[in-house]
Motif scaffolding. Structure first.
Motif, mmCIF file in Angstrom:
data_model
loop_
_atom_site.group_PDB
_atom_site.id
_atom_site.type_symbol
_atom_site.label_atom_id
_atom_site.label_comp_id
_atom_site.label_asym_id
_atom_site.label_seq_id
_atom_site.Cartn_x
_atom_site.Cartn_y
_atom_site.Cartn_z
ATOM 1 N N GLN A 120 0.800 -1.294 -0.134
ATOM 2 C CA GLN A 120 0.106 -0.046 0.059
ATOM 3 C C GLN A 120 0.860 1.116 0.028
ATOM 4 O O GLN A 120 1.915 1.201 0.651
ATOM 5 C CB GLN A 120 -0.809 -0.114 1.479
ATOM 6 N N CYS A 121 0.464 2.165 -0.709
ATOM 7 C CA CYS A 121 1.339 3.544 -0.738
ATOM 8 C C CYS A 121 0.335 4.752 -0.827
ATOM 9 O O CYS A 121 -0.671 4.720 -1.185
ATOM 10 C CB CYS A 121 2.267 3.364 -2.017
ATOM 11 N N TYR A 160 -2.512 10.469 -4.260
ATOM 12 C CA TYR A 160 -3.081 8.787 -4.942
ATOM 13 C C TYR A 160 -2.960 7.800 -3.905
ATOM 14 O O TYR A 160 -1.595 8.227 -3.259
ATOM 15 C CB TYR A 160 -2.525 8.298 -6.022
ATOM 16 N N LYS A 161 -3.883 7.327 -3.308
ATOM 17 C CA LYS A 161 -3.755 6.061 -2.571
ATOM 18 C C LYS A 161 -4.100 4.767 -3.006
ATOM 19 O O LYS A 161 -5.158 4.711 -3.710
ATOM 20 C CB LYS A 161 -4.708 6.683 -1.188
ATOM 21 N N GLU A 217 -2.327 0.521 -4.224
ATOM 22 C CA GLU A 217 -1.349 -0.493 -4.052
ATOM 23 C C GLU A 217 -0.544 -0.478 -5.312
ATOM 24 O O GLU A 217 -0.908 -0.258 -6.341
ATOM 25 C CB GLU A 217 -2.215 -1.968 -4.115
ATOM 26 N N ILE A 218 0.747 -0.641 -4.957
ATOM 27 C CA ILE A 218 1.917 -0.440 -6.167
ATOM 28 C C ILE A 218 1.662 -1.908 -7.080
ATOM 29 O O ILE A 218 1.492 -2.921 -6.413
ATOM 30 C CB ILE A 218 3.216 -0.503 -5.895
ATOM 31 N N GLN A 219 1.314 -1.594 -8.241
ATOM 32 C CA GLN A 219 1.151 -2.513 -9.279
ATOM 33 C C GLN A 219 2.390 -2.913 -10.052
ATOM 34 O O GLN A 219 2.613 -4.290 -10.099
ATOM 35 C CB GLN A 219 -0.087 -2.355 -10.199
ATOM 36 N N ILE A 279 -0.398 2.594 -10.132
ATOM 37 C CA ILE A 279 -1.068 2.240 -8.706
ATOM 38 C C ILE A 279 -2.392 1.739 -8.924
ATOM 39 O O ILE A 279 -3.161 2.189 -10.040
ATOM 40 C CB ILE A 279 -1.009 3.685 -7.894
ATOM 41 N N ARG A 280 -2.832 1.034 -8.170
ATOM 42 C CA ARG A 280 -4.166 0.216 -8.341
ATOM 43 C C ARG A 280 -5.039 0.509 -7.046
ATOM 44 O O ARG A 280 -4.369 0.150 -6.093
ATOM 45 C CB ARG A 280 -4.240 -1.117 -9.119
ATOM 46 N N THR A 301 -6.520 1.433 -12.204
ATOM 47 C CA THR A 301 -5.187 1.484 -12.397
ATOM 48 C C THR A 301 -4.942 2.830 -12.964
ATOM 49 O O THR A 301 -5.444 3.517 -13.795
ATOM 50 C CB THR A 301 -4.610 0.525 -13.322
#
Length: 144
Positions: free
Chosen positions: A70-71, A103-104, A106-108, A117-118, A129
């Motif tokens: 998560q980012c 943006y919040k 998950e790094i894809q 990021i998704r 995405t």
């Protein structure tokens, strides 16, 4: 007939009063530039609220081990989200504060010049995405 005449006169009087109080917009009444955005302190406070418990890292230190974490990514204005679908993002994924976008998700995927990021849509099981150019990134915070 007398009642219809009264209603007609009352309607005409109300129309005249309404029209007399309306003023055309002049150039001096219009705002001259874009509305000011939030202050840097407000942007920092919003980002800090979203990144509570996360650790900030440098963009150059992102590696394949970070995929799936998560980012929260803060970027400068001027970049639009790039993606094949134009569906709106899920709630909480994108926060626009003036010229700053947060943006919040998950790094894809990581590449040399882009970060994907998704974030999941709550009910459909699908993901939104967003690709972010690394050159626009101001800060990245990762969950432990």
């Amino acid at each position: 007939m007398r009642r219809e005449y009264r209603i007609l006169c009352l309607t005409a009087a109300l129309t005249l009063v309404t029209m007399a109080s309306c003023k055309p917009r002049s150039a001096e009444n219009r705002p001259s530039g874009p509305a000011p955005g939030p202050s840097p302190a407000e942007v920092r406070a919003a980002r800090d609220a979203m990144t509570r418990g996360m650790q900030e890292i440098a963009c150059d230190s992102l590696a394949a081990v970070h995929v799936g974490k998560q980012c929260v990514v803060t970027i400068r204005a001027g970049s639009d989200e790039a993606g094949s679908d134009r569906a709106p993002p899920p709630l909480g994924m994108v926060l626009k504060l003036g010229r700053t976008t947060i943006y919040k998700g998950e790094i894809q995927e990581l590449s040399g010049d882009r970060l994907k990021i998704r974030a999941p849509y709550p009910t459909s099981g699908r993901y939104k995405t967003i690709e972010v150019p690394r050159s626009d990134i101001e800060s990245i915070c990762l969950a432990p």
